[in-house]
Design an enzyme around this catalytic site. Structure first.
Site, PDB file in Angstrom:
ATOM      1  N   HIS A  41      14.962 -35.111 -15.209  1.00  0.00           N
ATOM      2  CA  HIS A  41      14.038 -35.687 -14.007  1.00  0.00           C
ATOM      3  C   HIS A  41      12.919 -34.949 -13.713  1.00  0.00           C
ATOM      4  O   HIS A  41      12.208 -34.895 -12.504  1.00  0.00           O
ATOM      5  CB  HIS A  41      15.121 -35.372 -12.770  1.00  0.00           C
ATOM      6  N   ASN A  70      -0.982   1.224   6.418  1.00  0.00           N
ATOM      7  CA  ASN A  70      -0.158   0.262   5.859  1.00  0.00           C
ATOM      8  C   ASN A  70      -0.019  -0.934   6.866  1.00  0.00           C
ATOM      9  O   ASN A  70       0.587  -0.372   7.949  1.00  0.00           O
ATOM     10  CB  ASN A  70       1.026   0.723   4.937  1.00  0.00           C
ATOM     11  N   GLY A  71      -0.011  -2.042   6.559  1.00  0.00           N
ATOM     12  CA  GLY A  71       0.290  -2.886   7.617  1.00  0.00           C
ATOM     13  C   GLY A  71      -1.018  -3.844   8.071  1.00  0.00           C
ATOM     14  O   GLY A  71      -1.961  -3.901   7.500  1.00  0.00           O
ATOM     15  N   ARG A 111       4.180   0.413  -6.539  1.00  0.00           N
ATOM     16  CA  ARG A 111       4.338  -0.548  -5.359  1.00  0.00           C
ATOM     17  C   ARG A 111       3.369  -1.503  -4.954  1.00  0.00           C
ATOM     18  O   ARG A 111       3.246  -2.121  -4.181  1.00  0.00           O
ATOM     19  CB  ARG A 111       4.730   0.472  -4.029  1.00  0.00           C
ATOM     20  N   GLU A 169       6.244 -12.904 -14.294  1.00  0.00           N
ATOM     21  CA  GLU A 169       5.557 -11.738 -13.610  1.00  0.00           C
ATOM     22  C   GLU A 169       5.100 -10.883 -14.321  1.00  0.00           C
ATOM     23  O   GLU A 169       4.125 -10.145 -14.202  1.00  0.00           O
ATOM     24  CB  GLU A 169       6.490 -11.387 -12.298  1.00  0.00           C
ATOM     25  N   LYS A 214       5.939  -3.771  -5.689  1.00  0.00           N
ATOM     26  CA  LYS A 214       7.338  -3.399  -5.867  1.00  0.00           C
ATOM     27  C   LYS A 214       8.077  -3.846  -4.213  1.00  0.00           C
ATOM     28  O   LYS A 214       9.088  -4.223  -4.366  1.00  0.00           O
ATOM     29  CB  LYS A 214       7.725  -2.163  -5.991  1.00  0.00           C
ATOM     30  N   LYS A 235      11.051 -13.328 -14.593  1.00  0.00           N
ATOM     31  CA  LYS A 235      10.995 -12.220 -15.458  1.00  0.00           C
ATOM     32  C   LYS A 235       9.584 -12.380 -16.320  1.00  0.00           C
ATOM     33  O   LYS A 235       8.765 -11.666 -16.398  1.00  0.00           O
ATOM     34  CB  LYS A 235      12.206 -11.614 -16.049  1.00  0.00           C
ATOM     35  N   CYS A 258       0.884  -1.112   0.048  1.00  0.00           N
ATOM     36  CA  CYS A 258      -0.001  -0.113   0.010  1.00  0.00           C
ATOM     37  C   CYS A 258       0.835   1.334   0.101  1.00  0.00           C
ATOM     38  O   CYS A 258       2.206   1.229   0.461  1.00  0.00           O
ATOM     39  CB  CYS A 258      -0.886   0.009   1.254  1.00  0.00           C
ATOM     40  N   TRP A 278      -3.429  -2.147  -1.452  1.00  0.00           N
ATOM     41  CA  TRP A 278      -3.116  -3.702  -1.942  1.00  0.00           C
ATOM     42  C   TRP A 278      -3.761  -4.540  -0.926  1.00  0.00           C
ATOM     43  O   TRP A 278      -3.192  -4.650   0.307  1.00  0.00           O
ATOM     44  CB  TRP A 278      -1.539  -3.888  -1.901  1.00  0.00           C
ATOM     45  N   GLU A 314      16.122 -16.491 -12.877  1.00  0.00           N
ATOM     46  CA  GLU A 314      15.701 -15.177 -13.185  1.00  0.00           C
ATOM     47  C   GLU A 314      14.940 -14.820 -14.324  1.00  0.00           C
ATOM     48  O   GLU A 314      13.841 -14.198 -14.357  1.00  0.00           O
ATOM     49  CB  GLU A 314      16.810 -14.396 -13.083  1.00  0.00           C
TER      50      GLU A 314
HETATM   51  C1  F6R Z   1      10.980  -9.499  -9.239  1.00  0.00           C
HETATM   52  C2  F6R Z   1      11.047  -8.985  -8.086  1.00  0.00           C
HETATM   53  C3  F6R Z   1      10.703  -9.363  -6.708  1.00  0.00           C
HETATM   54  C4  F6R Z   1      11.730  -8.866  -5.522  1.00  0.00           C
HETATM   55  C5  F6R Z   1      11.628  -9.224  -4.094  1.00  0.00           C
HETATM   56  C6  F6R Z   1      12.455  -8.714  -3.159  1.00  0.00           C
HETATM   57  O1  F6R Z   1      11.266  -8.965 -10.319  1.00  0.00           O
HETATM   58  O2  F6R Z   1      11.448  -7.732  -8.235  1.00  0.00           O
HETATM   59  O3  F6R Z   1      11.065 -10.912  -6.737  1.00  0.00           O
HETATM   60  O4  F6R Z   1      13.296  -9.132  -5.984  1.00  0.00           O
HETATM   61  O5  F6R Z   1      10.204  -8.805  -4.101  1.00  0.00           O
HETATM   62  O6  F6R Z   1      12.299  -7.470  -3.143  1.00  0.00           O
HETATM   63  P1  F6R Z   1      13.620  -6.518  -2.476  1.00  0.00           P
HETATM   64  O7  F6R Z   1      14.904  -6.830  -3.054  1.00  0.00           O
HETATM   65  O8  F6R Z   1      13.213  -5.210  -2.410  1.00  0.00           O
HETATM   66  O9  F6R Z   1      13.877  -7.238  -1.246  1.00  0.00           O
END
Ligand code: F6R
Length: 618
Positions: A514, A100-101, A27, A498, A613, A495, A2, A74, A491
């Protein structure tokens, strides 16, 4: 998750709050709302979906008022509905609040308040908090004898009874111009302006108005009026505030000529890598140096094991770091998901140095892993991008990434910067042990070459876009690599899924036999990260196994390697480079491929569904 924005000053508050909310949409969001004072209470507007929807509604009513609060939600407790969106107003109309929380004891608070005539409209935990503040506000004398703010006192009294996490901003009906903020486990940053003050859950929301900020700590409360601000704690009186300067400007968080922040941040990587390594090599050019470890070389030399914890993309960076430290420094490294480590009570070796990696520095699981390791008496260092974040503050020391704000939800430049820091750590530790001066100097030169190697790969963006066009309509994809490129396969899969919602999995190439091989068909293409050296022949035979089952192959392959004719359906060539930087260079094509596939599928690249984010709730 949020987002929070609050403003008090001389300007019309609503447009400034809306601008801040737009900067926080990355975010995570599913609804948004705003509250400003009105003649007969508060004018509250809420809308499901984008801040743009809220803006239309707010503009329609031409809401005035020089102070106010806004929120992007959120959902945690309760579905995505207008009632559940913030701000929430107490049932007596005296208090309006954004939060938030998660309030863990909200059911008992609610029961207490229902018995005292307060009513509830939403399914949220936040409304319980709002009504409890109203309960205390009603009992506080209108003019507190000691000059203390009535609103501040009622928030303070409320928080003594609250369990859980919160970042809140509160306004009271009889306390015009005043915002009261409090934080426990959910970030809040005060913006200190000239004749105006702001508060937000992220610097991005306030940096256009001021670069003077105060990072609120857990247990602290702040009171803003247009002309003043003060800080206190939940249990005690006033405390002194430390004002920090934000080192980046609003231009750094703007799109410029790019279509998306993700694209901008992919193309910023050469500069981001230069910034990450700037000033971090020794004068003799044979090792790395880090200013903020708070650990002498002698102390560091005593460490005989490293433990890394992180989430998501940052966890992939830890896996590459594990490979590089073990390979070049010959010191054992363990990597764990922060969310698992915090609960699994892992036995740790006594001379272990603990690291957490987090772009945002606010990820709740990573923070909890840090706290758990500290509680067990371990020293914890952090690799982190956002200056002043909770993780940066609570760690015993660390390494800032210096890549500027990362706005795209899918992490790109922060990831390659973490890979670079991991490679530099392998060098630093290796040089304390058995790595020679000349090997160290060659390694430094290899790292310094990384930005230009990345520039070379970026030139292939148009060709990668063409490949993306061919593969954008599949619904499953595999990413396969070995050794340090296995985490890059993970990764690549993350990517792609997501931002384009294509199901994708990453595997070590040899593990394919496997299980995942059952997925291979004309309908499930594979992306192979092809390594030189001893693994080359083995990766090629995994590719043959895919081809034998009619699977299409995209090969990401270093220059000079000769794949058997017809094995790859599409080939992306990356420059031949040193092992320490190979993971960085190999990352670029998987980022571009995912990005273009998502664009072709018309996905909302910078704001993928359900994602946030910075994941600040468990
Ligand atoms: C994927 C992505 C997330 C973050 C994860 C940790 O593209 O960005 O998987 O890597 O939420 O976030 P941080 O690095 O901010 O702890």
């Amino acid at each position: 998750m949020c987002g929070i924005v609050g403003y008090t000053g001389k300007q019309r508050a609503a447009p400034l709050i809306l601008e801040g909310l737009k900067r926080l949409e990355y975010r995570g969001y599913d609804s948004a709302g705003i509250a400003v004072p009105a003649a007969d209470g508060f004018h509250v507007t809420k809308k499901i979906g984008r801040v743009a929807n809220l803006e239309v509604e707010t503009n329609r009513h031409k809401v005035a008022g020089n102070y106010g609060i806004g929120h992007t939600r959120w959902a945690t407790h309760g579905g995505v509905t207008q009632e559940n969106a913030h701000p929430h107003v107490s049932s007596d109309g005296a208090i309006v609040l954004i939060h938030n929380g998660v309030i863990e004891n909200y059911t008992s608070i609610k029961k207490f308040l229902l018995g005292r005539g307060y009513t509830f409209k939403s399914e949220t935990d936040t409304e319980a908090l709002c009504n409890l503040i109203a309960y205390h506000y009603a009992k506080e004398p209108k003019a507190a004898a000691d000059g203390e703010s009535r609103l501040l006192e009622s928030v303070r009294k409320t928080l003594l009874h609250v369990e859980g996490t919160y970042g809140i901003v509160v306004m009271g009906i009889d306390t015009p111009g005043e915002l009261v903020c409090a934080r426990k486990g959910s970030p809040l940053i005060l913006g200190i302006g000239d004749g105006e003050n702001l508060v937000a859950s992220d610097v991005a929301a306030i940096v256009s108005r001021t670069q003077n900020v105060v990072y609120l700590k857990d247990g602290e409360l702040a009171r803003h009026t247009p002309a003043s601000f003060s800080l206190s704690t939940v249990n005690e009186g006033d405390i002194k505030a430390v004002i920090d300067q934000v080192t980046w400007s609003i231009a750094d968080a703007e799109l410029g000529t790019h279509a998306h922040f993700m694209e901008k941040e992919i193309f910023e990587q050469p500069t981001a890598l230069e910034n990450t390594m700037r000033g971090r090599f020794s004068e003799d050019g044979s090792t790395a140096q880090f200013g903020g470890l708070n650990l002498s070389a002698a102390e560091f030399r005593q460490i005989d094991r490293f433990m890394f914890c992180a989430c998501g993309t940052a966890w992939h960076a830890c896996l590459v770091t594990e490979h590089l430290i073990e390979r070049f420094a010959r010191v054992p490294v363990e990597v764990d998901y922060a969310s698992e480590f915090r609960y699994r009570n892992a036995p740790l070796h006594s001379n272990t140095l603990f690291f957490v990696m987090s772009q945002s520095g606010e990820t709740i699981d990573t923070l909890a892993a840090l706290r758990e390791a500290k509680r067990k008496g371990y020293r914890v260092l952090a690799v982190n991008n956002v200056v002043g974040s909770t993780i940066a503050r609570e760690a015993d020391g660390g390494i800032y990434q210096h890549v500027g704000p990362e706005v795209g939800v899918a992490s790109t430049k922060a990831f390659t910067s973490q890979l670079l820091i991991g490679a530099m750590m392998a060098l630093y530790i290796g040089r304390m042990r058995d790595m020679s001066f000349s090997d160290g100097a060659a390694y430094v030169n290899a790292l310094k070459a990384a930005p230009n190697l990345v520039r070379e790969v970026l030139k292939q963006a148009p060709a990668i876009r063409k490949i993306a066009e061919r593969f954008a309509q599949y619904s499953d994809m595999l990413f396969l690599g070995r050794l340090s490129l296995f985490p890059i396969a993970l990764e690549g899969a993350l990517k792609l899924k997501e931002i384009s919602y294509i199901h994708a999995e990453g595997y070590p190439a040899a593990e394919m036999k496997h299980g995942p091989i059952a997925l291979i068909s004309e309908q499930c293409p594979s992306v192979f990260l092809v390594t030189k050296g001893e693994m080359f022949a083995k990766v090629v035979s995994s590719m043959q196994e895919v081809k034998a089952r009619k699977g299409l192959i995209i090969a990401i392959c270093t220059e000079g390697l000769e794949l058997p004719a017809g094995l790859a359906d599409e080939l992306i060539t990356i420059p031949d480079c040193d092992e320490a930087v190979l993971p960085i260079v190999a990352t670029i094509p998987v980022q571009l491929l995912s990005y273009y596939i998502a664009v072709i599928r018309e996905c909302d690249v910078d704001k993928p569904r359900n994602l946030a984010k910075s994941v600040t709730v468990e």
